[in-house]
Design an enzyme around this catalytic site. Structure first.
Site, mmCIF file in Angstrom:
data_model
loop_
_atom_site.group_PDB
_atom_site.id
_atom_site.type_symbol
_atom_site.label_atom_id
_atom_site.label_comp_id
_atom_site.label_asym_id
_atom_site.label_seq_id
_atom_site.Cartn_x
_atom_site.Cartn_y
_atom_site.Cartn_z
ATOM 1 N N HIS A 284 0.803 -1.221 0.000
ATOM 2 C CA HIS A 284 0.000 0.000 0.000
ATOM 3 C C HIS A 284 0.839 1.275 0.000
ATOM 4 C CE1 HIS A 284 -3.287 2.714 0.446
ATOM 5 N NE2 HIS A 284 -2.853 3.149 1.624
ATOM 6 N N HIS B 155 2.667 11.792 2.950
ATOM 7 C CA HIS B 155 3.275 10.484 3.269
ATOM 8 C C HIS B 155 4.764 10.403 2.911
ATOM 9 C CE1 HIS B 155 -0.764 9.253 4.161
ATOM 10 N NE2 HIS B 155 -1.163 9.412 2.917
ATOM 11 N N HIS C 247 -1.505 4.846 -1.543
ATOM 12 C CA HIS C 247 -1.378 5.690 -0.350
ATOM 13 C C HIS C 247 -1.309 7.173 -0.693
ATOM 14 C CE1 HIS C 247 -1.086 5.892 3.907
ATOM 15 N NE2 HIS C 247 0.206 6.169 3.997
#
EC number: 3.1.3.2
Length: 577
Positions: free
Chosen positions: A360, A370, A397
């Site tokens: 992911h 992220h 993600h």
């Protein structure tokens, strides 16, 4: 009219037609390119309401199968899953009895003629929140049946349900994949992630279905049911912002049922493989996590020697897939690492030349969102993937698209994998538009912390970003990035060539348009498995073999044969000469 064209491939791009080329990874590393977000587009859209025609339950008996889905088990077997009964939301919920209805699949190679019949198991699960004002959920009955004895590259017809109460589905068909072989591959493999159930999601899935895949890979974050309170209502793009007083990260579980209905036209006909993302964690007060993901999906865990649905592997023709779990232990001393090491050691590249990993969260990512979030996982597992010459690594993600130059340990490397972020399926959290190298957009090392697992932010030790946490321009390892929703299609042509196409949602309105397209080329005779040693002082791994890592290898030459049907093109085969 059909014509036959013979061309030669060297380090130059692969010629498809006069005046038109598609680059290959042999042309790289590429100069970094950014295509900024198109301001004429919306960054996101609201979730579809529960009474939307594609989400609501059909007006049929509660025993009638819905949310039908296929998943690969082995090259000759397939999982069939579906749901019956009515889920319940309330303060006091009583689970349905899974033994109250049978789990049957009838199947055969002729319409209406089902010579084979299998029975399976059923289960239910509950999502419980013992907090004032929160509601509980118990699912319908979830059925899983394994059908086997399937012949490769064959069309099958099937029905599922319970024949004793006249509750069998309508007839549906699917086609099996080729057996593992260097000469046989799935027609098209679709990749999509971070989906949700928005208007953008509908465009993504409709576009994906038009591309007629024979296999679908979802790289996590499926329903975004945890963007809701347990009472339902309107979902939020930021849960903590909209519901700061929530006693726990709630989920509105009926969104899972809606997602199953929404996806059924695809998943009931095309095997669909999933891996968990952070939106599947869904913690309960008791500490239980991932309950929806664990109960709703059948994956070939035991078939691939895994003791967990969070990581597993499977073959699809000449491609071996490893699906990695980022929200369970990935350390060198853990069960997943031991399983991965064993699984990769068993791969026979003479039978499955292509090796593809999926997880992911991305290890390489130049967006602010992220950024370096899963650096710990990269430091633990990347060396193993590099040693075994994984060809491509797909992740989600980040809600945008990015393709990397071949890379290993933040160093451009012609034998490293091609990393691709495809987390742009259309979810309610909107598309990511900020880059970590933009002025003022570099996150602090403490900004991006995984929900599960540690944080290992690092400053770069060499190159233009030496001593810094972020680059001040697009990193050399980032070949192309664009903020847009979409999906990707991988067409493996032969044991060395695969065509990757990123299809933006807006491209559905343009004939033969794509956001990104490249031939990924394997060089098995050049990129032999190296011996790896760790340089503890630098915190970097270095190769003690494989001189091609820092030099341009001698490139192979091929004869490729194409068939051209008007504007449609496809490679039939390529051979060394």
């Amino acid at each position: 009219m059909t014509s036959l064209i013979i061309i030669t491939l060297t380090s130059m791009s692969l010629l498809l037609a006069a005046g038109e080329t598609i680059p290959t990874t042999l042309d790289g590393p590429f100069k970094p390119l950014t295509r900024r977000f198109d301001p004429s587009l919306r960054r996101g859209s609201d979730d579809l309401p529960m009474d939307h025609p594609r989400l609501r339950k059909r007006n049929v008996s509660s025993n009638f199968p819905e949310q039908i889905a296929l998943a690969l088990s082995t090259p000759t077997s397939m999982w069939v899953s579906w749901v019956t009964g009515d889920a319940i939301v309330g303060k006091d919920v009583k689970p349905l009895d899974p033994s109250s209805i049978a789990s049957e699949v009838w199947y055969g190679k002729e319409k209406g003629n089902y010579l084979l019949k299998k029975k399976g198991n059923a289960t239910v699960y509950s999502q419980l929140y013992p907090f004032n004002g929160l509601l509980n959920y118990t699912s319908g009955i979830i059925h899983h049946v394994l059908i086997d004895g399937l012949e490769p590259e064959t069309k099958y017809y099937y029905r599922c349900g319970d024949s004793s109460v006249s509750a069998m589905s309508e007839e549906i068909s699917f086609e099996t994949l080729p057996l593992p072989s260097k000469d046989a591959y799935p027609h098209r493999i679709a990749f999509v992630g971070d989906m949700g159930l928005t208007s953008n999601t509908t465009t993504t899935i409709d576009h994906l279905m038009e591309n007629d895949p024979s296999l679908v890979i979802i790289v996590g974050d499926l329903t975004y049911a945890n963007q809701y309170r347990t009472i339902g209502g309107k979902g939020a793009s930021c849960f903590s912002c909209s519901f700061p007083d929530a006693p726990i990260r709630e989920t509105y579980q009926p969104r899972w049922d809606a997602w199953g209905r929404f996806m059924e036209p695809l998943t009931s006909k095309v095997p669909t493989m999933v891996i968990e993302g952070n939106h599947e964690i869904e913690p309960q007060a008791s500490g239980i996590t991932f309950k929806s993901y664990s109960e709703r999906f059948s994956v070939p865990a035991s078939e691939s020697g895994s003791n967990s649905n969070f990581y597993y592997s499977f073959d699809a023709g000449g491609v071996h897939f490893v699906m990695l779990g980022a929200y369970v232990d990935y350390n060198h001393t853990g069960a997943q690492y031991a399983w991965l090491k064993e699984d990769l050691s068993k791969v026979d590249r003479a039978v499955t030349p292509w090796l593809v990993a999926t997880m992911h969260p991305p290890w390489y990512n130049s967006y602010s969102s992220h950024y370096q979030e899963f650096e710990c996982m990269r430091q633990e597992m990347e060396e193993l993937l590099y040693q075994h010459r994984v060809d491509i690594v797909f992740a989600g993600h980040v809600h945008a698209y990015e393709r990397m130059n071949r890379i290993y340990n933040y160093t451009l490397d012609p034998c490293g994998p091609v990393y691709i972020t495809i987390g742009d399926g259309g979810n309610i959290e909107k598309v990511d538009v900020d880059f970590a190298d933009d002025p003022g957009k570099c996150p602090s090392p403490g900004d991006n912390i995984p929900e599960i697992g540690g944080s290992c932010p690092l400053n770069f030790t060499s190159g233009p970003a030496k001593g810094k946490f972020c680059w001040d321009r697009q990193p050399d390892w980032s070949a192309f990035r664009e903020s847009s929703f979409g999906h990707g299609i991988l067409e493996v042509m032969n044991l060395t060539h695969a065509l990757w196409t990123w299809q933006r949602n807006q491209d559905v309105y343009k004939n033969y348009s794509s956001g990104d397209q490249i031939y990924i080329v394997r060089q098995p005779n050049v990129c032999t498995p190296p011996a790896i040693s760790r340089d503890v002082g630098e915190g970097r791994e270095k190769s003690s073999g494989d001189k091609s890592r820092f030099s341009s290898p001698t490139l192979p030459m091929f004869i490729c044969i194409f068939f051209m049907f008007g504007t449609c093109r496809s490679i039939v085969f390529c051979h060394d000469i």
